[in-house]
Design an enzyme around this catalytic site. Structure first.
Site, PDB file in Angstrom:
ATOM      1  N   ARG A 108       2.138 -11.196   2.230  1.00  0.00           N
ATOM      2  CA  ARG A 108       1.285 -12.058   3.052  1.00  0.00           C
ATOM      3  C   ARG A 108       1.123 -13.443   2.428  1.00  0.00           C
ATOM      4  O   ARG A 108       1.060 -14.445   3.125  1.00  0.00           O
ATOM      5  CB  ARG A 108      -0.073 -11.400   3.245  1.00  0.00           C
ATOM      6  CG  ARG A 108      -1.045 -12.180   4.104  1.00  0.00           C
ATOM      7  CD  ARG A 108      -2.353 -11.440   4.294  1.00  0.00           C
ATOM      8  NE  ARG A 108      -2.245 -10.321   5.206  1.00  0.00           N
ATOM      9  CZ  ARG A 108      -2.262  -9.042   4.849  1.00  0.00           C
ATOM     10  NH1 ARG A 108      -2.378  -8.712   3.585  1.00  0.00           N
ATOM     11  NH2 ARG A 108      -2.152  -8.082   5.751  1.00  0.00           N
ATOM     12  N   CYS A 128     -11.829   3.978   4.672  1.00  0.00           N
ATOM     13  CA  CYS A 128     -10.549   3.397   4.246  1.00  0.00           C
ATOM     14  C   CYS A 128      -9.901   2.571   5.350  1.00  0.00           C
ATOM     15  O   CYS A 128      -9.789   3.020   6.494  1.00  0.00           O
ATOM     16  CB  CYS A 128      -9.601   4.507   3.824  1.00  0.00           C
ATOM     17  SG  CYS A 128      -7.980   3.911   3.268  1.00  0.00           S
ATOM     18  N   ARG A 130      -6.812   1.854   5.506  1.00  0.00           N
ATOM     19  CA  ARG A 130      -5.509   2.446   5.806  1.00  0.00           C
ATOM     20  C   ARG A 130      -5.668   3.937   6.116  1.00  0.00           C
ATOM     21  O   ARG A 130      -4.773   4.740   5.871  1.00  0.00           O
ATOM     22  CB  ARG A 130      -4.538   2.263   4.633  1.00  0.00           C
ATOM     23  CG  ARG A 130      -4.173   0.807   4.358  1.00  0.00           C
ATOM     24  CD  ARG A 130      -2.994   0.688   3.401  1.00  0.00           C
ATOM     25  NE  ARG A 130      -2.695  -0.712   3.133  1.00  0.00           N
ATOM     26  CZ  ARG A 130      -2.835  -1.316   1.942  1.00  0.00           C
ATOM     27  NH1 ARG A 130      -3.264  -0.616   0.906  1.00  0.00           N
ATOM     28  NH2 ARG A 130      -2.564  -2.588   1.801  1.00  0.00           N
ATOM     29  N   ASP A 327     -11.270  -9.995   5.054  1.00  0.00           N
ATOM     30  CA  ASP A 327      -9.868  -9.977   5.450  1.00  0.00           C
ATOM     31  C   ASP A 327      -9.836 -10.227   6.953  1.00  0.00           C
ATOM     32  O   ASP A 327     -10.297  -9.383   7.737  1.00  0.00           O
ATOM     33  CB  ASP A 327      -9.229  -8.624   5.125  1.00  0.00           C
ATOM     34  CG  ASP A 327      -8.164  -8.742   4.054  1.00  0.00           C
ATOM     35  OD1 ASP A 327      -7.366  -9.693   4.134  1.00  0.00           O
ATOM     36  OD2 ASP A 327      -8.144  -7.900   3.149  1.00  0.00           O
TER      37      ASP A 327
END
Length: 372
Positions: A108, A128, A130, A327
Site C-alpha cells: 500500500r 479482527c 481479517r 485505516d
C-alpha cells in the site's frame, strides 16, 4: 523446492498446531469452561458457522468466567451480537485486496509492505479486521508462493521495510521464521523487519530463546509489535515472553485497538500504556475500530476516541502515548485522527493554541519576520 520440502513445512506447521491442542475451538468447550451460558449455545453455534472460534488455555487462565465486564472474555469469546451485520461493514475493511500484487503481499505504501506467510492465529479476536480470512484450516504460503512473494520484494528496490503479518507469523516454527528472516536480510534494500504478533499474550510459551534468535539476522534490524488491548493480558507468562524478546536485543512497540466495553476509557488505557513502558515496550498505535463485519458493538465514535486521547494527553507521559489512527476504508491508508490543539491563522498571522487542559493561548506569526 521439491515436494519433500513442502511436506516438511506442512508437518512442522501441523506440529505448531498440535502445540495448541488445549485451545478451545467449540462452543461446547466454552460452556464447559464457564465462559458462556448453556442457553446461548444455539445462537453462538450460528456465530461459529461464519466466524472462527479459538481461545488458548493461557487466555482462559487470565479470564474471569461469569464476569460480564471481563476484558479477556469480551475479546475472545463469541457473542450473538456478531450476527448483527451493519450496512457499512466490509469483508475487507481496510482494503488489502486492491493492493495485493502477488499472493501473500500487500503493498500500500511505497517504502514498506506486508508479507503474510500464514493466515492462522493461536486464538481469534472477535473484532479482527481479517476475521473472514483468518481461521482454522486457513492456508500457509507454499514454498513456491513464498518464493514469488520474496521475488516481488527483490524487484522493488523502494521497499525499505517488510512487515510480517497474517494471521500471526509467530505461530510458524522458528526454523521457518529463521528462513524468512535470512531471505529478507539477503535483500540489500530491505533494512528493517517488523513483525506484528499477539503470541506473547495469546500463547507466551512459544516465545523462547530459539524463537528470538530466529527473528534476527546480520544487516537487518528487527522490531516486534505486540498487539495488546488491556493490562489484564499482561500476565506473568506474557511478561516473561516480552522480556525474552527485549533481552535478545529486539526493540518492541505495541498497537492497541480502541474497543467499546474493553478499554474505551482513559484510565484503562493509561494503566496499559504505563505498564507497557515498564516492560520496555513503546506504545505505537491506538487504532480506531475497523468496519469489519459483525463488529459494530465494539466500535466507538471517532469523537469518543478523540475525547479519550485528549484525556490521555493531560496525564500520561509522552513516551507512553500512542498515535490514534484510522485505516480509511477502501485501502486509502492510515492517518492520525487525534484531537487538534492549533487554531486557524488570523489575519495578523497569529494563532491560538490549546493546552492539554483546554486553556487557549496566543502564538505569534512564525518564520522569524523582522529579525535582523
Amino acid at each position: 523446492m521439491g515436494a519433500r520440502a513442502c511436506e516438511t513445512d506442512a508437518r512442522e506447521h501441523e506440529g505448531a498446531q498440535d502445540d495448541t491442542r488445549r485451545t478451545s475451538r467449540r462452543v461446547s468447550e466454552l460452556v464447559d469452561q464457564g465462559l458462556v451460558d448453556r442457553g446461548e449455545i444455539e445462537a453462538l453455534e450460528r456465530v461459529a458457522e461464519r466466524f472462527s472460534v479459538a481461545i488458548t488455555k493461557d487466555l482462559v487462565d487470565l479470564a474471569t468466567p461469569g464476569d460480564p465486564n471481563d476484558p479477556i472474555t469480551k475479546q475472545f469469546v463469541p457473542s450473538k451480537r456478531e450476527l448483527r451485520i451493519l450496512p457499512e461493514e466490509r469483508v475487507d475493511p481496510i482494503g488489502d485486496d486492491p493492493h495485493t500484487p502477488v499472493k501473500g503481499i500487500t503493498h500500500r505504501y511505497p517504502d514498506r509492505l506486508l508479507l503474510k506467510p500464514v493466515h492462522v492465529c493461536p486464538a481469534y479476536c472477535r473484532f479482527c479486521f481479517r476475521r473472514e480470512k483468518v481461521g482454522p484450516g486457513s492456508e500457509v504460503l507454499s514454498r513456491e508462493e513464498l518464493a514469488a512473494a520474496l521475488g516481488y520484494i527483490r524487484a522493488h528496490e523502494e521497499v525499505w521495510e517488510v512487515i510480517l503479518s497474517g494471521g500471526d507469523p509467530m505461530i510458524l516454527p522458528p526454523r521457518k521464521l529463521a528462513e524468512i528472516t535470512a531471505a529478507l536480510a539477503a535483500i540489500e534494500h530491505v533494512r528493517v523487519l517488523r513483525l506484528h504478533t499477539r503470541v506473547p499474550v495469546m500463547e507466551p510459551g512459544r516465545v523462547d530463546e530459539v524463537m528470538a534468535r530466529a527473528l534476527r539476522a546480520p544487516d537487518l534490524t528487527t522490531y516486534v509489535v505486540l498487539h495488546t488491548n488491556h493490562v489484564r493480558e499482561l500476565g506473568p507468562k506474557a511478561r516473561e515472553a516480552i522480556g525474552r524478546l527485549v533481552d535478545a536485543g529486539i526493540p518492541m512497540l505495541s498497537q492497541t485497538v480502541l474497543l467499546r466495553g474493553v478499554n474505551d476509557d482513559a484510565e484503562t488505557l493509561k494503566e496499559l500504556f504505563r505498564e507497557l513502558v515498564v516492560l520496555r515496550v513503546k506504545p505505537y498505535y491506538l487504532h480506531h475500530g475497523d468496519l469489519a463485519v459483525g463488529t459494530g458493538h465494539f466500535r466507538t465514535s471517532i469523537t469518543e476516541g478523540q475525547s479519550i486521547v485528549r484525556e490521555l494527553r493531560q496525564g500520561l507521559s509522552g513516551i507512553a502515548q500512542p498515535t490514534y489512527v484510522l485505516d480509511i476504508p477502501g485501502g486509502y491508508g492510515k492517518v492520525p485522527i487525534g484531537p487538534g490543539y492549533l487554531g486557524p491563522e488570523g489575519e495578523d498571522g497569529r494563532r491560538t493554541v490549546e493546552d492539554p487542559w483546554g486553556r487557549r493561548h496566543g502564538y505569534p506569526p512564525g518564520g522569524g519576520e523582522g529579525a535582523g
